[in-house]
Design a protein around this motif. Structure first.
Motif, mmCIF file in Angstrom:
data_model
loop_
_atom_site.group_PDB
_atom_site.id
_atom_site.type_symbol
_atom_site.label_atom_id
_atom_site.label_comp_id
_atom_site.label_asym_id
_atom_site.label_seq_id
_atom_site.Cartn_x
_atom_site.Cartn_y
_atom_site.Cartn_z
ATOM 1 N N HIS A 1 38.238 93.287 73.035
ATOM 2 C CA HIS A 1 39.297 92.514 73.682
ATOM 3 C C HIS A 1 40.702 93.033 73.383
ATOM 4 O O HIS A 1 41.675 92.512 73.928
ATOM 5 C CB HIS A 1 39.179 91.046 73.267
ATOM 6 C CG HIS A 1 37.811 90.485 73.478
ATOM 7 N ND1 HIS A 1 37.268 90.291 74.725
ATOM 8 C CD2 HIS A 1 36.851 90.113 72.589
ATOM 9 C CE1 HIS A 1 36.047 89.814 74.606
ATOM 10 N NE2 HIS A 1 35.767 89.697 73.326
ATOM 11 N N SER A 2 40.813 94.025 72.515
ATOM 12 C CA SER A 2 42.121 94.635 72.247
ATOM 13 C C SER A 2 42.306 95.825 73.185
ATOM 14 O O SER A 2 41.367 96.571 73.436
ATOM 15 C CB SER A 2 42.210 95.094 70.791
ATOM 16 O OG SER A 2 42.172 93.997 69.907
ATOM 17 N N LEU B 1 48.071 98.122 77.274
ATOM 18 C CA LEU B 1 48.310 97.789 78.674
ATOM 19 C C LEU B 1 49.471 98.606 79.220
ATOM 20 O O LEU B 1 50.617 98.443 78.785
ATOM 21 C CB LEU B 1 48.626 96.298 78.815
ATOM 22 C CG LEU B 1 47.599 95.316 78.233
ATOM 23 C CD1 LEU B 1 48.085 93.886 78.403
ATOM 24 C CD2 LEU B 1 46.242 95.503 78.888
ATOM 25 N N PHE C 1 49.562 95.443 82.577
ATOM 26 C CA PHE C 1 50.344 94.344 82.004
ATOM 27 C C PHE C 1 50.735 93.355 83.100
ATOM 28 O O PHE C 1 50.628 92.134 82.935
ATOM 29 C CB PHE C 1 51.581 94.915 81.307
ATOM 30 C CG PHE C 1 52.401 93.901 80.554
ATOM 31 C CD1 PHE C 1 51.842 92.723 80.080
ATOM 32 C CD2 PHE C 1 53.744 94.127 80.317
ATOM 33 C CE1 PHE C 1 52.597 91.791 79.385
ATOM 34 C CE2 PHE C 1 54.522 93.204 79.623
ATOM 35 C CZ PHE C 1 53.939 92.037 79.158
ATOM 36 N N LEU D 1 47.704 91.282 84.125
ATOM 37 C CA LEU D 1 47.396 90.237 83.161
ATOM 38 C C LEU D 1 48.302 89.027 83.367
ATOM 39 O O LEU D 1 47.853 87.876 83.338
ATOM 40 C CB LEU D 1 47.552 90.772 81.732
ATOM 41 C CG LEU D 1 47.311 89.760 80.611
ATOM 42 C CD1 LEU D 1 45.852 89.307 80.617
ATOM 43 C CD2 LEU D 1 47.677 90.346 79.260
ATOM 44 N N GLN E 1 43.666 86.474 71.360
ATOM 45 C CA GLN E 1 44.452 87.666 71.650
ATOM 46 C C GLN E 1 45.922 87.298 71.837
ATOM 47 O O GLN E 1 46.240 86.295 72.467
ATOM 48 C CB GLN E 1 43.943 88.378 72.916
ATOM 49 C CG GLN E 1 42.685 89.197 72.706
ATOM 50 C CD GLN E 1 41.478 88.357 72.387
ATOM 51 O OE1 GLN E 1 41.183 87.370 73.049
ATOM 52 N NE2 GLN E 1 40.765 88.715 71.332
ATOM 53 N N THR E 2 46.787 88.126 71.287
ATOM 54 C CA THR E 2 48.224 87.972 71.466
ATOM 55 C C THR E 2 48.733 89.161 72.269
ATOM 56 O O THR E 2 48.370 90.308 71.977
ATOM 57 C CB THR E 2 48.955 87.925 70.106
ATOM 58 O OG1 THR E 2 48.417 86.848 69.334
ATOM 59 C CG2 THR E 2 50.448 87.714 70.289
ATOM 60 N N VAL E 3 49.536 88.888 73.287
ATOM 61 C CA VAL E 3 50.137 89.968 74.082
ATOM 62 C C VAL E 3 51.497 90.304 73.471
ATOM 63 O O VAL E 3 52.384 89.458 73.405
ATOM 64 C CB VAL E 3 50.285 89.555 75.552
ATOM 65 C CG1 VAL E 3 50.951 90.665 76.360
ATOM 66 C CG2 VAL E 3 48.914 89.230 76.144
ATOM 67 N N LYS F 1 47.557 94.183 73.957
ATOM 68 C CA LYS F 1 46.773 92.953 73.883
ATOM 69 C C LYS F 1 45.919 93.098 72.635
ATOM 70 O O LYS F 1 44.970 93.892 72.600
ATOM 71 C CB LYS F 1 45.905 92.751 75.121
ATOM 72 C CG LYS F 1 45.201 91.394 75.132
ATOM 73 C CD LYS F 1 44.426 91.159 76.416
ATOM 74 C CE LYS F 1 43.233 92.088 76.482
ATOM 75 N NZ LYS F 1 42.102 91.532 77.234
ATOM 76 N N THR G 1 43.826 91.486 69.248
ATOM 77 C CA THR G 1 43.143 90.370 68.602
ATOM 78 C C THR G 1 43.825 90.095 67.268
ATOM 79 O O THR G 1 43.826 90.942 66.385
ATOM 80 C CB THR G 1 41.653 90.690 68.391
ATOM 81 O OG1 THR G 1 41.046 90.906 69.665
ATOM 82 C CG2 THR G 1 40.941 89.549 67.691
#
Length: 438
Positions: A86-87, A90, A95, A98, A334-336, A346, A348
């Motif tokens: 999930h990482s 982008l 981006f 998303l 997940q943090t963008v 993106k 984790t």
């Protein structure tokens, strides 16, 4: 005199920043330099020197010319792709996509994908999308895109191949439950997803479907609850089915807001990570938009992430009965992190836990009542002969109307008639109400 590798200007500059890499390249190890002022971990000089040398040799010896920007961006992608599924790194287009997907409108096929053993796997099709209309199901493996094998493709590369101009055709080759490969032809479209739908099923039983968690999903669920009560003549519902099947997740805050509509106190979810702002706790307020109505929550293998947060919170607080099959098992957050030039990471950054401290990562939420998918076939009722059909039969002493046999008109199709899991959820709600009234 030992031969020293010849470095390009960019690699040489990187090497000099790391500390005379050309002269130390032949050494087996070199001491790392620790930043004593900031207390940060030391730089792995030996590995960085190896990186500089590899980059230099690729530029010098690769069969086709390749520029520094491409090499460095590929290196970043590789670094992220080997962390977890999930990482990701982008680039501007990814981006933007998303951001579009969390706002509710984007172009493509409408299918959420993941990876399993290097193969692309459908997490869930999005409601009212080309993928859903074509019958693509959660758990399908995508082995080819327009005839090209997908083995080895990253998720970002696969998404890029499946996206395209609306109206153009794409062919996916799928394998379902170990069967034979088959092709599905789809036409790309602008995907406009309405994340929340609601209706009365029958009597005073309501139904809310959440297809994904977008920024405004919490607000939409609040409106749906109010609308169902209005449709029920302003009376409190007798029961509610919350459908989270094939919901791939989305915005964490939306999951918290949806849970809060059904809870009046206590923890909803908490997260743990290594950085300070990844340690979060979310609790319910006293307001109860659902008025405490009996609740059944439908989940399946396509229910992931934010869906599992809601299901886990309601299960731990015994607010509702979970029905269906085991959920997907994505328990990470997940943090963008925006970068320069319209790029982003993106990443984790945390794991989330249900109110009772359960991590569902790679395990999933287990329903209270397991009900698998099944195909419903309706049988014709046999013609019967009743007391009220007999000539000279006695009337009902209480003044009730006679009920002779006879063919009824065609019933209007109902959502639960062709959905076995939903019909079972509705039957459970009816049973709970009967038990309460006795």
């Amino acid at each position: 005199m030992p031969h020293l590798p010849r470095l390009t200007p960019l690699a040489l500059s990187l090497a000099l920043l790391l500390g005379s890499a050309p002269l130390l390249a032949a050494e087996q190890s070199a001491p790392a330099i620790e930043d004593t002022e900031t207390g940060k971990a030391p730089l792995p000089l030996e590995e960085l020197r190896t990186f500089a040398e590899v980059m230099d040799r690729v530029k010098a010896a690769y069969v086709e010319p390749i520029d520094d920007k491409t090499l460095l961006e590929n290196a970043i992608k590789g670094m992220l792709s080997n962390l977890d599924p999930h990482s990701a790194y982008l680039e501007p287009e990814a981006f933007a996509e998303l951001q579009e997907s969390t706002s509710g409108e984007f172009g493509g096929l409408g299918v959420e994908i993941g990876q399993e053993d290097g193969f692309l796997k459908v997490v869930s099709p999005i409601d009212d999308s080309p993928a859903a209309a074509a019958g693509i199901q959660a758990g399908d493996f995508i082995i080819k895109i327009d005839g090209q094998p997908t083995k080895g493709l990253s998720m970002m590369e696969a998404v890029e191949k499946m996206r395209g101009k609306p109206g153009t055709v794409i062919i996916l080759t799928l394998i379902r439950e170990g069967g034979q490969p088959f092709d599905v032809e789809l036409k790309r479209a602008i995907i406009k997803t309405k994340s929340v739908k609601s209706q009365l099923l029958e009597g005073d039983y309501g139904y809310i479907r959440i297809s994904q968690f977008q920024i405004n999903t919490g607000e939409e669920v609040g409106k749906a609850l109010a609308s169902l009560k209005k449709d029920n003549g302003g009376k409190k519902l007798g029961g509610l089915v919350l459908d989270l099947r094939n919901n791939p997740g989305g915005v964490l805050q939306a999951a918290v807001e949806v849970s809060d509509h059904f809870l009046t106190k206590g923890l909803i979810v908490y997260t743990k990570g290594r950085i300070a702002n990844s340690e979060l706790r979310f609790s319910a307020d006293k307001a109860d938009a659902s008025e405490g109505v009996p609740l059944v929550v439908l989940i399946n293998g396509g229910s992931a992430s934010a869906s599992e947060i809601v299901a886990g919170a309601l299960q731990d607080h015994k607010r509702g009965i979970l029905m269906g099959t085991d959920s997907f098992g994505k328990g990470s957050v997940q943090t963008v992190l925006p970068l320069n030039n319209d790029r982003a990471l993106k990443l984790t950054t945390a794991l989330y836990f249900t109110p009772k401290g359960r991590s569902i990562q790679a395990q999933g939420i287990i329903p209270d009542v397991e009900v698998r998918r099944a195909k419903l076939t309706r049988e014709q009722d046999a013609e019967t002969f009743k007391e009220a059909d007999l000539a000279g039969h006695l009337g009902n002493g209480n003044g009730g109307q006679d009920k002779p046999s006879g063919k009824k008109g065609e019933d209007k199709p109902r959502l639960q008639d062709d959905d076995y899991q939903l019909s079972q959820a509705l039957n459970l709600l009816k049973g709970l109400n009967v038990a309460r009234q006795r």
